[in-house]
Enzyme design. Structure first.
Site, PDB file in Angstrom:
ATOM      1  N   ARG A 164      63.447  56.384  45.901  1.00 35.58           N
ATOM      2  CA  ARG A 164      62.612  57.180  46.791  1.00 35.58           C
ATOM      3  C   ARG A 164      62.102  56.391  48.004  1.00 35.58           C
ATOM      4  O   ARG A 164      61.530  56.992  48.918  1.00 35.58           O
ATOM      5  CB  ARG A 164      61.430  57.834  46.055  1.00 35.58           C
ATOM      6  CG  ARG A 164      61.871  58.838  44.995  1.00 35.58           C
ATOM      7  CD  ARG A 164      60.687  59.461  44.287  1.00 35.58           C
ATOM      8  NE  ARG A 164      59.953  60.387  45.122  1.00 35.58           N
ATOM      9  CZ  ARG A 164      58.744  60.870  44.814  1.00 35.58           C
ATOM     10  NH1 ARG A 164      58.148  60.466  43.690  1.00 35.58           N
ATOM     11  NH2 ARG A 164      58.133  61.705  45.613  1.00 35.58           N
ATOM     12  N   ASP A 165      62.267  55.081  48.033  1.00 30.67           N
ATOM     13  CA  ASP A 165      61.982  54.272  49.217  1.00 30.67           C
ATOM     14  C   ASP A 165      63.107  53.250  49.357  1.00 30.67           C
ATOM     15  O   ASP A 165      62.868  52.046  49.455  1.00 30.67           O
ATOM     16  CB  ASP A 165      60.630  53.564  49.095  1.00 30.67           C
ATOM     17  CG  ASP A 165      59.457  54.519  49.217  1.00 30.67           C
ATOM     18  OD1 ASP A 165      59.361  55.205  50.247  1.00 30.67           O
ATOM     19  OD2 ASP A 165      58.653  54.596  48.272  1.00 30.67           O
ATOM     20  N   CYS A 166      64.326  53.733  49.375  1.00 34.03           N
ATOM     21  CA  CYS A 166      65.493  52.862  49.303  1.00 34.03           C
ATOM     22  C   CYS A 166      65.869  52.387  50.710  1.00 34.03           C
ATOM     23  O   CYS A 166      66.758  52.937  51.361  1.00 34.03           O
ATOM     24  CB  CYS A 166      66.656  53.603  48.644  1.00 34.03           C
ATOM     25  SG  CYS A 166      68.018  52.518  48.170  1.00 34.03           S
TER      26      CYS A 166
END
Length: 274
Positions: A164-166
């Site tokens: 989700r925060d790649c």
């Protein structure tokens, strides 16, 4: 939900017989982030560096706001604890958690914490790759980094985890020993928003890949570099990937440009671009 407490060295020894929640609150250090209900800081214990995240509940308002938006709220440190353990099972290098605790039956007021060992010396891939457009790396090192990132993200997604925060900033390149094409190590960090399922939904897989694509748009990668990533991410012959993943490729192009335009509107001052 029952209270949880997991302590490893040196905290199992230092906090023996103490209230671990009170003990973690007594730790002090350089604060990196302080938001309503969450505090992140670096501390040193017995000469070693650690990162500490303390969660004090997000409140029912935040929970309801997320649910109305069809998002699962992050209630505390348990999310990161479970994600770290799952990545370890999958063989994806990440942080080492040495202390974790959670207590409280009210999800809006849950008190939790996680302590992870500092990964040092390291540099984020965002910083490491920043000068690549003007100072390209050795081709073999660039190919090795692309292969490693692709393998890590592929294993993560096949194992049911989406970040989700790649972004490149959440991949840390270890500097001791100095990275070479033949020997390098990357660790994936900042997992507090990660989701864990039996299988990663295509929607969330594509969101991770679009974020990674966006964060690498301006580091001088060639089309051949991107094709290498896709081949190694899917661990399949490239011709099969290009045949079967046309929708994904179109999504990456469109979403990458959308995110880049959004970033420039928010962070690049008007008139500063050449």
């Amino acid at each position: 939900m029952r209270d949880e407490l997991r302590l490893a060295s040196p905290f199992d020894r230092l906090w023996a017989g103490q209230d671990a929640f009170a003990a973690v609150d007594r730790l002090e250090g350089e604060v990196f982030r302080e938001l309503d209900g969450r505090r992140t800081f670096r501390t040193e214990v017995e000469g070693r560096g650690y990162f500490v995240k303390i969660h004090r509940g997000v409140g029912w308002g935040e929970i309801l706001k997320n649910l109305v938006s069809l998002r699962l709220p992050v209630l505390g440190a348990g999310n990161e604890w479970r994600a770290i353990r799952r990545l370890e099972e999958l063989g994806v290098d990440t942080m080492r958690a040495v202390a974790y605790g959670r207590r409280g039956a009210n999800p809006a007021r849950e008190h939790s914490f996680i302590v992870t060992e500092e990964l040092a010396p390291t540099v984020s891939l965002e910083d490491f790759c920043r000068e690549w457009p003007s100072a390209p790396p050795a081709p073999a090192l660039k190919r090795a980094l692309i292969r490693r990132v692709a393998a890590m993200v592929g294993a993560m997604h096949r194992g049911g985890v989406n970040h989700r925060d790649c972004y490149l900033c959440h991949f840390l390149l270890h500097l001791d020993p100095a990275p070479t094409a033949a020997a390098l190590k990357l660790s994936l960090i900042d997992l507090h928003r990660a989701q864990i399922r039996a299988q990663t939904p295509r929607r969330w897989r594509d969101k991770d890949l679009a974020g990674l694509y966006f964060s690498a748009l301006e580091i001088g990668l060639t089309q051949r570099d991107r094709l290498r990533f896709l081949r190694d991410y899917f661990a399949r012959p490239l011709r099969e990937v290009l045949r079967d993943e046309q929708a994904l490729l179109a999504h990456l192009d469109a979403e990458g440009e959308r995110l880049l335009a959004k970033y420039r509107r928010k962070y690049v001052p008007s008139g500063s671009e050449s």
